[in-house]
Write a protein that holds these residues in place. Structure first.
Motif, PDB file in Angstrom:
ATOM      1  N   LEU A 211       3.227  -0.375 -16.310  1.00  0.00           N
ATOM      2  CA  LEU A 211       4.512  -0.533 -15.627  1.00  0.00           C
ATOM      3  C   LEU A 211       4.350  -0.427 -14.112  1.00  0.00           C
ATOM      4  O   LEU A 211       4.872  -1.261 -13.357  1.00  0.00           O
ATOM      5  CB  LEU A 211       5.507   0.511 -16.133  1.00  0.00           C
ATOM      6  CG  LEU A 211       6.899   0.476 -15.496  1.00  0.00           C
ATOM      7  CD1 LEU A 211       7.564  -0.871 -15.727  1.00  0.00           C
ATOM      8  CD2 LEU A 211       7.759   1.618 -16.025  1.00  0.00           C
ATOM      9  N   LEU A 212       3.626   0.606 -13.651  1.00  0.00           N
ATOM     10  CA  LEU A 212       3.431   0.795 -12.214  1.00  0.00           C
ATOM     11  C   LEU A 212       2.648  -0.361 -11.605  1.00  0.00           C
ATOM     12  O   LEU A 212       2.963  -0.840 -10.509  1.00  0.00           O
ATOM     13  CB  LEU A 212       2.707   2.122 -11.954  1.00  0.00           C
ATOM     14  CG  LEU A 212       3.515   3.397 -12.231  1.00  0.00           C
ATOM     15  CD1 LEU A 212       2.652   4.630 -12.007  1.00  0.00           C
ATOM     16  CD2 LEU A 212       4.757   3.454 -11.348  1.00  0.00           C
ATOM     17  N   SER A 213       1.622  -0.813 -12.334  1.00  0.00           N
ATOM     18  CA  SER A 213       0.842  -1.950 -11.852  1.00  0.00           C
ATOM     19  C   SER A 213       1.700  -3.207 -11.749  1.00  0.00           C
ATOM     20  O   SER A 213       1.586  -3.979 -10.789  1.00  0.00           O
ATOM     21  CB  SER A 213      -0.351  -2.194 -12.783  1.00  0.00           C
ATOM     22  OG  SER A 213      -1.067  -3.341 -12.396  1.00  0.00           O
ATOM     23  N   SER A 214       2.567  -3.407 -12.747  1.00  0.00           N
ATOM     24  CA  SER A 214       3.451  -4.585 -12.736  1.00  0.00           C
ATOM     25  C   SER A 214       4.437  -4.520 -11.578  1.00  0.00           C
ATOM     26  O   SER A 214       4.737  -5.535 -10.950  1.00  0.00           O
ATOM     27  CB  SER A 214       4.209  -4.684 -14.066  1.00  0.00           C
ATOM     28  OG  SER A 214       3.316  -4.809 -15.154  1.00  0.00           O
ATOM     29  N   ILE A 215       4.944  -3.322 -11.290  1.00  0.00           N
ATOM     30  CA  ILE A 215       5.873  -3.164 -10.174  1.00  0.00           C
ATOM     31  C   ILE A 215       5.176  -3.457  -8.845  1.00  0.00           C
ATOM     32  O   ILE A 215       5.720  -4.174  -7.990  1.00  0.00           O
ATOM     33  CB  ILE A 215       6.471  -1.747 -10.159  1.00  0.00           C
ATOM     34  CG1 ILE A 215       7.376  -1.535 -11.375  1.00  0.00           C
ATOM     35  CG2 ILE A 215       7.254  -1.506  -8.871  1.00  0.00           C
ATOM     36  CD1 ILE A 215       7.880  -0.110 -11.539  1.00  0.00           C
TER      37      ILE A 215
ATOM     38  N   SER B  56      -2.020   7.200  -4.591  1.00  0.00           N
ATOM     39  CA  SER B  56      -2.934   6.333  -5.329  1.00  0.00           C
ATOM     40  C   SER B  56      -2.805   4.901  -4.818  1.00  0.00           C
ATOM     41  O   SER B  56      -1.815   4.549  -4.163  1.00  0.00           O
ATOM     42  CB  SER B  56      -2.615   6.381  -6.826  1.00  0.00           C
ATOM     43  OG  SER B  56      -1.335   5.816  -7.085  1.00  0.00           O
ATOM     44  N   SER B  57      -3.798   4.056  -5.136  1.00  0.00           N
ATOM     45  CA  SER B  57      -3.793   2.678  -4.644  1.00  0.00           C
ATOM     46  C   SER B  57      -2.563   1.916  -5.139  1.00  0.00           C
ATOM     47  O   SER B  57      -1.972   1.118  -4.397  1.00  0.00           O
ATOM     48  CB  SER B  57      -5.068   1.958  -5.076  1.00  0.00           C
ATOM     49  OG  SER B  57      -5.199   1.982  -6.499  1.00  0.00           O
ATOM     50  N   THR B  58      -2.161   2.176  -6.371  1.00  0.00           N
ATOM     51  CA  THR B  58      -0.982   1.492  -6.916  1.00  0.00           C
ATOM     52  C   THR B  58       0.281   1.914  -6.188  1.00  0.00           C
ATOM     53  O   THR B  58       1.119   1.077  -5.832  1.00  0.00           O
ATOM     54  CB  THR B  58      -0.829   1.788  -8.419  1.00  0.00           C
ATOM     55  OG1 THR B  58      -2.009   1.364  -9.110  1.00  0.00           O
ATOM     56  CG2 THR B  58       0.368   1.062  -9.002  1.00  0.00           C
ATOM     57  N   MET B  59       0.418   3.215  -5.931  1.00  0.00           N
ATOM     58  CA  MET B  59       1.597   3.709  -5.215  1.00  0.00           C
ATOM     59  C   MET B  59       1.612   3.222  -3.770  1.00  0.00           C
ATOM     60  O   MET B  59       2.685   2.983  -3.211  1.00  0.00           O
ATOM     61  CB  MET B  59       1.638   5.237  -5.255  1.00  0.00           C
ATOM     62  CG  MET B  59       2.045   5.817  -6.609  1.00  0.00           C
ATOM     63  SD  MET B  59       3.656   5.205  -7.184  1.00  0.00           S
ATOM     64  CE  MET B  59       4.741   5.705  -5.849  1.00  0.00           C
TER      65      MET B  59
ATOM     66  N   VAL C 116       0.649   0.309  -2.726  1.00  0.00           N
ATOM     67  CA  VAL C 116       1.184  -1.056  -2.779  1.00  0.00           C
ATOM     68  C   VAL C 116       2.687  -1.033  -3.048  1.00  0.00           C
ATOM     69  O   VAL C 116       3.450  -1.797  -2.447  1.00  0.00           O
ATOM     70  CB  VAL C 116       0.459  -1.884  -3.858  1.00  0.00           C
ATOM     71  CG1 VAL C 116       1.062  -3.295  -3.950  1.00  0.00           C
ATOM     72  CG2 VAL C 116      -1.029  -1.976  -3.558  1.00  0.00           C
ATOM     73  N   ILE C 117       3.129  -0.144  -3.929  1.00  0.00           N
ATOM     74  CA  ILE C 117       4.555  -0.052  -4.246  1.00  0.00           C
ATOM     75  C   ILE C 117       5.357   0.359  -3.013  1.00  0.00           C
ATOM     76  O   ILE C 117       6.413  -0.235  -2.715  1.00  0.00           O
ATOM     77  CB  ILE C 117       4.791   0.953  -5.395  1.00  0.00           C
ATOM     78  CG1 ILE C 117       4.247   0.383  -6.717  1.00  0.00           C
ATOM     79  CG2 ILE C 117       6.278   1.258  -5.538  1.00  0.00           C
ATOM     80  CD1 ILE C 117       4.331   1.354  -7.881  1.00  0.00           C
ATOM     81  N   ILE C 118       4.875   1.351  -2.274  1.00  0.00           N
ATOM     82  CA  ILE C 118       5.607   1.832  -1.097  1.00  0.00           C
ATOM     83  C   ILE C 118       5.708   0.744  -0.035  1.00  0.00           C
ATOM     84  O   ILE C 118       6.799   0.427   0.459  1.00  0.00           O
ATOM     85  CB  ILE C 118       4.923   3.095  -0.526  1.00  0.00           C
ATOM     86  CG1 ILE C 118       5.039   4.256  -1.515  1.00  0.00           C
ATOM     87  CG2 ILE C 118       5.550   3.477   0.817  1.00  0.00           C
ATOM     88  CD1 ILE C 118       4.199   5.462  -1.151  1.00  0.00           C
ATOM     89  N   VAL C 119       4.564   0.164   0.321  1.00  0.00           N
ATOM     90  CA  VAL C 119       4.562  -0.885   1.357  1.00  0.00           C
ATOM     91  C   VAL C 119       5.351  -2.097   0.883  1.00  0.00           C
ATOM     92  O   VAL C 119       6.153  -2.676   1.635  1.00  0.00           O
ATOM     93  CB  VAL C 119       3.119  -1.285   1.723  1.00  0.00           C
ATOM     94  CG1 VAL C 119       3.131  -2.473   2.689  1.00  0.00           C
ATOM     95  CG2 VAL C 119       2.389  -0.107   2.350  1.00  0.00           C
ATOM     96  N   GLY C 120       5.139  -2.496  -0.370  1.00  0.00           N
ATOM     97  CA  GLY C 120       5.849  -3.655  -0.916  1.00  0.00           C
ATOM     98  C   GLY C 120       7.352  -3.451  -0.921  1.00  0.00           C
ATOM     99  O   GLY C 120       8.115  -4.344  -0.535  1.00  0.00           O
TER     100      GLY C 120
ATOM    101  N   VAL D  12      -3.059  -2.558   5.464  1.00  0.00           N
ATOM    102  CA  VAL D  12      -1.704  -2.040   5.703  1.00  0.00           C
ATOM    103  C   VAL D  12      -1.363  -0.923   4.726  1.00  0.00           C
ATOM    104  O   VAL D  12      -0.465  -0.109   4.992  1.00  0.00           O
ATOM    105  CB  VAL D  12      -0.658  -3.166   5.592  1.00  0.00           C
ATOM    106  CG1 VAL D  12      -0.843  -4.204   6.680  1.00  0.00           C
ATOM    107  CG2 VAL D  12      -0.703  -3.829   4.218  1.00  0.00           C
ATOM    108  N   PHE D  13      -2.068  -0.882   3.611  1.00  0.00           N
ATOM    109  CA  PHE D  13      -1.792   0.152   2.612  1.00  0.00           C
ATOM    110  C   PHE D  13      -2.477   1.476   2.947  1.00  0.00           C
ATOM    111  O   PHE D  13      -2.148   2.505   2.362  1.00  0.00           O
ATOM    112  CB  PHE D  13      -2.254  -0.325   1.229  1.00  0.00           C
ATOM    113  CG  PHE D  13      -1.692  -1.667   0.840  1.00  0.00           C
ATOM    114  CD1 PHE D  13      -0.346  -1.819   0.578  1.00  0.00           C
ATOM    115  CD2 PHE D  13      -2.504  -2.786   0.764  1.00  0.00           C
ATOM    116  CE1 PHE D  13       0.188  -3.052   0.240  1.00  0.00           C
ATOM    117  CE2 PHE D  13      -1.985  -4.029   0.413  1.00  0.00           C
ATOM    118  CZ  PHE D  13      -0.637  -4.158   0.159  1.00  0.00           C
ATOM    119  N   SER D  14      -3.416   1.437   3.883  1.00  0.00           N
ATOM    120  CA  SER D  14      -4.160   2.651   4.235  1.00  0.00           C
ATOM    121  C   SER D  14      -3.287   3.688   4.919  1.00  0.00           C
ATOM    122  O   SER D  14      -3.650   4.867   4.998  1.00  0.00           O
ATOM    123  CB  SER D  14      -5.344   2.285   5.150  1.00  0.00           C
ATOM    124  OG  SER D  14      -6.224   1.388   4.497  1.00  0.00           O
ATOM    125  N   ALA D  15      -2.120   3.274   5.422  1.00  0.00           N
ATOM    126  CA  ALA D  15      -1.208   4.221   6.066  1.00  0.00           C
ATOM    127  C   ALA D  15      -0.675   5.248   5.081  1.00  0.00           C
ATOM    128  O   ALA D  15      -0.186   6.313   5.483  1.00  0.00           O
ATOM    129  CB  ALA D  15      -0.048   3.470   6.714  1.00  0.00           C
TER     130      ALA D  15
END
Length: 310
Positions: free
Chosen positions: A4-8, A125-128, A130-134, A117-120
């Motif tokens: 689910l998290l990966s899909s989001i 976690s890597s998935t989170m 992407v979710i935050i930036v996305g 951009v996700f390094s901020a």
């Protein structure tokens, strides 16, 4: 939960591309093939700059501007040279293949151990990340688009999509408005490509193949869920549609389907989604006819009883 998290996370990035495709597909009523070249163009610019230690946000912005330039080219070919929309997209897409190779210098670029951009949000976690930036970027895009399309220029652009002849009669420069939509659309698509390259850790020359199918699937899923919405709510359903689409793909892979068959699955799923409005219409017609038949039988039965009573 991981699925689910990966899909989001993936769905949020794909939704940016789907919003871009929506602008030409629904507002201009054009299926713009430029998307399949603009997506890797954004990835190529971002990956090349990041690999050379440029600021990742600047690299992402450059990727988006590159997509807008591609949209400008397609818009000029369509409006000035009067080349049909489908051929316009194919011409730009074909030219972008060589341009993307020139930008990257090779077929793919790895971004392992590079600042993105996700390094901020490295504490997550890597998935989170992407979710935050996305989620932040999607929210900003949605607000800016709603504001833009409620300005005089935005309303003119929407009017051009609805009725170009009437818009021209009311003093709207149709060609300029179409070019603006082309640029915004492909800028968002390239932005999604830049983010996807950073999320996946690489940029590849072939990563744009099939992107328009994915975007259309997200759009159609959103329209199947709820119809006849205002622009802001429609964009929200596209985001949800992209997440649902990625969840479906993740579940299909989890079920053991060969990844080589995914393109076939994409095409089949989109075909089914496009057929849903027709199936709804046929179902309504069937129910209406069935109700009419029942009503006629009821009237005939009542008439027969009245005849017997006489």
């Amino acid at each position: 939960m991981d699925i689910l998290l990966s899909s989001i996370s993936q769905g949020l990035i794909w939704s940016i591309m789907a919003i871009g495709v929506y602008l030409t597909f629904r507002i201009l009523d054009i299926a713009d093939m430029t998307a399949e070249g603009a997506f890797p163009l954004g990835a190529a610019f971002a990956a090349s700059l990041i690999a050379n230690h440029a600021n990742p946000w600047l690299a992402t912005l450059v990727g988006m501007l590159g997509g807008m330039a591609a949209g400008l080219v397609s818009g000029l070919l369509y409006t000035r040279l009067r080349i049909p929309a489908l051929l316009t997209g194919i011409l730009t897409l074909t030219g972008l293949y060589s341009i993307n190779l020139r930008i990257m210098g090779k077929a793919n670029i790895a971004l392992l151990n590079q600042t993105t951009v996700f390094s901020a949000f490295a504490q997550f976690s890597s998935t989170m990340q992407v979710i935050i930036v996305g989620a932040l970027l999607v929210a900003v895009i949605m607000v800016l688009l709603v504001l833009f399309f409620n300005t005089e220029m935005g309303l003119a652009a929407r009017a051009v999509g609805d009725n170009p002849d009437m818009s021209a009669a009311n003093g709207v420069h149709v060609a300029n408005m179409q070019i603006v939509i082309y640029m915004i659309s492909n800028g968002l698509i390239a932005l999604a490509g830049a983010l996807m390259a950073q999320s996946n850790g690489y940029a590849d020359i072939s990563m744009g193949v099939g992107t328009i199918v994915i975007a259309l699937a997200a759009i159609i899923i959103g329209e199947v869920l709820v119809r006849n919405l205002m622009l802001g709510k429609r964009i929200l359903t596209i985001i949800i549609g992209a997440i649902i689409y990625r969840l479906i793909i993740a579940l299909v892979l989890w079920a053991g389907v060969d990844p080589n068959d995914l393109r076939l699955f994409y095409a089949a799923l989109l075909t089914v989604l496009l057929a849903v409005p027709l199936m709804r219409q046929l179902t309504k017609q069937y129910n209406r006819r069935r109700a009419n038949r029942i009503h006629i039988k009821s009237l005939n039965a009542q008439a027969a009883k009245e005849d017997k009573a006489k």
